[in-house]
Design an enzyme around this catalytic site. Structure first.
Site, PDB file in Angstrom:
ATOM      1  N   HIS A  59     -48.425 -50.257  72.194  1.00  0.00           N
ATOM      2  CA  HIS A  59     -49.721 -50.446  71.547  1.00  0.00           C
ATOM      3  C   HIS A  59     -50.147 -51.890  71.779  1.00  0.00           C
ATOM      4  CE1 HIS A  59     -49.534 -46.977  68.391  1.00  0.00           C
ATOM      5  NE2 HIS A  59     -48.993 -46.614  69.542  1.00  0.00           N
ATOM      6  N   GLU A  61     -51.235 -54.108  69.829  1.00  0.00           N
ATOM      7  CA  GLU A  61     -50.748 -55.052  68.827  1.00  0.00           C
ATOM      8  C   GLU A  61     -49.295 -55.454  69.075  1.00  0.00           C
ATOM      9  OE1 GLU A  61     -52.302 -52.098  68.356  1.00  0.00           O
ATOM     10  OE2 GLU A  61     -53.066 -51.955  66.305  1.00  0.00           O
ATOM     11  N   CYS A  89     -51.880 -48.828  63.172  1.00  0.00           N
ATOM     12  CA  CYS A  89     -51.054 -47.736  62.665  1.00  0.00           C
ATOM     13  C   CYS A  89     -49.896 -48.329  61.852  1.00  0.00           C
ATOM     14  CB  CYS A  89     -50.517 -46.909  63.827  1.00  0.00           C
ATOM     15  SG  CYS A  89     -49.311 -47.785  64.851  1.00  0.00           S
ATOM     16  N   CYS A  92     -47.574 -50.718  63.933  1.00  0.00           N
ATOM     17  CA  CYS A  92     -48.154 -52.025  64.235  1.00  0.00           C
ATOM     18  C   CYS A  92     -48.357 -52.866  62.968  1.00  0.00           C
ATOM     19  CB  CYS A  92     -49.459 -51.840  64.989  1.00  0.00           C
ATOM     20  SG  CYS A  92     -49.221 -51.097  66.613  1.00  0.00           S
TER      21      CYS A  92
END
Length: 160
Positions: A59, A61, A89, A92
């Site tokens: 991801h 992040e 999410c 993260c």
């Protein structure tokens, strides 16, 4: 992202994150982009790379936090602001808490997986060892439009 760029406010930083999100589309990934700011300077910028790596943890992040740790030489992200186009999410948001990120700015809310206000609020849960200052909904319409356009295109491809 050139380090000399110094956004003066959350919207300017979000525009940088939106530009970074667009880079994910080149490898068919969900267009989520993130930038990290320290002292008004961009120190890292990343986008989703789950499809290109392939890695379920790639991801924007998490990739960003890894780059920040390298850039600062520390896993503690005191003074760092993370700006991301989509509400993080649970994975993260948890990483931001564990990394002691000072501030999070996000664009579109994520009612299906958001863990910074939509489904959970991991970044500001007093039961955890750190709380992250949060500003949500910054340029939410632009961030949401980028995602909506991506998924419309994906649906059209799948319909053929």
């Amino acid at each position: 992202m050139p380090p000399e760029m110094q956004p003066e406010d959350d919207e300017a930083a979000m525009r940088l994150a939106i530009a970074e999100a667009g880079r994910a589309v080149a490898h068919h990934d969900v267009p989520v982009g993130a930038v990290a700011m320290l002292g008004g300077t961009v120190i890292a910028a990343r986008h989703n790379e789950r499809e290109s790596q392939p890695d379920p943890t790639a991801h924007a992040e998490l990739l960003l936090l890894r780059d920040v740790a390298v850039a600062t030489g520390s896993w503690r992200m005191d003074g760092v602001t993370v700006v991301v186009t989509l509400e993080p999410c649970a994975m993260c948001a948890g990483a931001m808490v564990n990394g002691r990120v000072a501030r999070l700015v996000f664009g579109a809310y994520d009612p299906k997986a958001g863990a910074v206000g939509s489904l959970y609020n991991l970044c500001q849960d007093p039961r955890l060892n750190h709380e992250v200052e949060v500003a949500g909904g910054v340029l939410a319409d632009e961030c949401g439009a980028l995602l909506a356009s991506f998924f419309e295109g994906r649906r059209a491809e799948n319909a053929q």
